[in-house]
Write a protein that holds these residues in place. Structure first.
Motif, mmCIF file in Angstrom:
data_model
loop_
_atom_site.group_PDB
_atom_site.id
_atom_site.type_symbol
_atom_site.label_atom_id
_atom_site.label_comp_id
_atom_site.label_asym_id
_atom_site.label_seq_id
_atom_site.Cartn_x
_atom_site.Cartn_y
_atom_site.Cartn_z
ATOM 1 N N GLU A 33 0.860 -1.175 0.000
ATOM 2 C CA GLU A 33 0.000 0.000 0.000
ATOM 3 C C GLU A 33 0.897 1.226 0.000
ATOM 4 O O GLU A 33 1.998 1.196 0.553
ATOM 5 C CB GLU A 33 -0.889 0.030 1.240
ATOM 6 C CG GLU A 33 -1.909 -1.079 1.276
ATOM 7 C CD GLU A 33 -2.731 -1.061 2.548
ATOM 8 O OE1 GLU A 33 -3.953 -1.190 2.430
ATOM 9 O OE2 GLU A 33 -2.145 -0.919 3.647
ATOM 10 N N VAL A 34 0.419 2.290 -0.610
ATOM 11 C CA VAL A 34 1.182 3.528 -0.730
ATOM 12 C C VAL A 34 0.321 4.684 -0.259
ATOM 13 O O VAL A 34 -0.887 4.720 -0.522
ATOM 14 C CB VAL A 34 1.603 3.757 -2.197
ATOM 15 C CG1 VAL A 34 2.348 5.061 -2.361
ATOM 16 C CG2 VAL A 34 2.441 2.604 -2.706
ATOM 17 N N ALA A 35 0.941 5.640 0.443
ATOM 18 C CA ALA A 35 0.248 6.857 0.866
ATOM 19 C C ALA A 35 1.178 8.048 0.656
ATOM 20 O O ALA A 35 2.370 7.963 0.930
ATOM 21 C CB ALA A 35 -0.152 6.780 2.334
ATOM 22 N N HIS A 36 0.614 9.142 0.147
ATOM 23 C CA HIS A 36 1.370 10.382 -0.049
ATOM 24 C C HIS A 36 0.981 11.352 1.057
ATOM 25 O O HIS A 36 -0.194 11.633 1.247
ATOM 26 C CB HIS A 36 1.042 10.997 -1.411
ATOM 27 C CG HIS A 36 1.471 10.138 -2.559
ATOM 28 N ND1 HIS A 36 2.638 10.354 -3.238
ATOM 29 C CD2 HIS A 36 0.903 9.054 -3.123
ATOM 30 C CE1 HIS A 36 2.761 9.442 -4.183
ATOM 31 N NE2 HIS A 36 1.721 8.645 -4.126
ATOM 32 N N THR A 37 1.956 11.843 1.784
ATOM 33 C CA THR A 37 1.711 12.847 2.828
ATOM 34 C C THR A 37 2.747 13.940 2.689
ATOM 35 O O THR A 37 3.877 13.793 3.134
ATOM 36 C CB THR A 37 1.787 12.234 4.234
ATOM 37 O OG1 THR A 37 3.092 11.701 4.419
ATOM 38 C CG2 THR A 37 0.765 11.146 4.452
ATOM 39 N N GLY A 38 2.368 15.012 2.069
ATOM 40 C CA GLY A 38 3.314 16.110 1.883
ATOM 41 C C GLY A 38 4.476 15.686 1.021
ATOM 42 O O GLY A 38 4.282 15.094 -0.026
ATOM 43 N N VAL A 41 6.423 9.812 0.771
ATOM 44 C CA VAL A 41 5.585 8.705 0.315
ATOM 45 C C VAL A 41 5.840 7.541 1.257
ATOM 46 O O VAL A 41 6.991 7.167 1.499
ATOM 47 C CB VAL A 41 5.926 8.306 -1.137
ATOM 48 C CG1 VAL A 41 5.130 7.093 -1.568
ATOM 49 C CG2 VAL A 41 5.670 9.478 -2.081
ATOM 50 N N GLY A 42 4.766 6.976 1.806
ATOM 51 C CA GLY A 42 4.881 5.826 2.690
ATOM 52 C C GLY A 42 4.525 4.550 1.956
ATOM 53 O O GLY A 42 3.623 4.545 1.117
ATOM 54 N N VAL A 43 5.229 3.485 2.277
ATOM 55 C CA VAL A 43 4.980 2.173 1.668
ATOM 56 C C VAL A 43 4.911 1.165 2.806
ATOM 57 O O VAL A 43 5.765 1.150 3.693
ATOM 58 C CB VAL A 43 6.113 1.787 0.689
ATOM 59 C CG1 VAL A 43 5.846 0.428 0.065
ATOM 60 C CG2 VAL A 43 6.287 2.844 -0.383
ATOM 61 N N ARG A 44 3.865 0.326 2.777
ATOM 62 C CA ARG A 44 3.727 -0.693 3.820
ATOM 63 C C ARG A 44 3.136 -1.973 3.233
ATOM 64 O O ARG A 44 2.577 -1.981 2.137
ATOM 65 C CB ARG A 44 2.856 -0.190 4.970
ATOM 66 C CG ARG A 44 1.400 -0.020 4.598
ATOM 67 C CD ARG A 44 0.607 0.549 5.742
ATOM 68 N NE ARG A 44 -0.825 0.606 5.414
ATOM 69 C CZ ARG A 44 -1.741 1.136 6.178
ATOM 70 N NH1 ARG A 44 -1.396 1.668 7.342
ATOM 71 N NH2 ARG A 44 -3.001 1.142 5.812
ATOM 72 N N ASP A 45 3.249 -3.041 3.980
ATOM 73 C CA ASP A 45 2.707 -4.348 3.606
ATOM 74 C C ASP A 45 1.223 -4.353 3.931
ATOM 75 O O ASP A 45 0.837 -4.157 5.085
ATOM 76 C CB ASP A 45 3.444 -5.428 4.390
ATOM 77 C CG ASP A 45 3.025 -6.846 4.052
ATOM 78 O OD1 ASP A 45 1.982 -7.041 3.410
ATOM 79 O OD2 ASP A 45 3.766 -7.771 4.445
#
Length: 69
Positions: A33-38, A41-45
């Protein structure tokens, strides 16, 4: 490397996570999963989100996308 981000200051609480378009039915929908915050970019299982999050500067993530396509 031009950018430095203090990972301890990155807050993904309330981030909008989206699954990879490649996490199809062949692997029970489990992938990344990917999330953009400012500027990060975060990536997690997706099947073990509590295990932690990798944080990348947007520029590094953009370079990854170019080389992985």
């Amino acid at each position: 490397m031009k950018e430095a981000i203090a990972v301890s200051t990155v807050d993904f609480t309330g981030a909008l996570w989206r699954k990879s378009s490649r996490s199809g039915n062949g692997n029970n929908g489990a992938c990344v999963e990917v999330a953009h915050t400012g500027p990060v970019v975060g990536v997690r299982d997706s099947k073990n989100a509590e295990a932690g999050t990798l944080a990348f500067p947007e520029s590094a993530w953009a370079a990854f996308l170019v080389f992985s396509s």
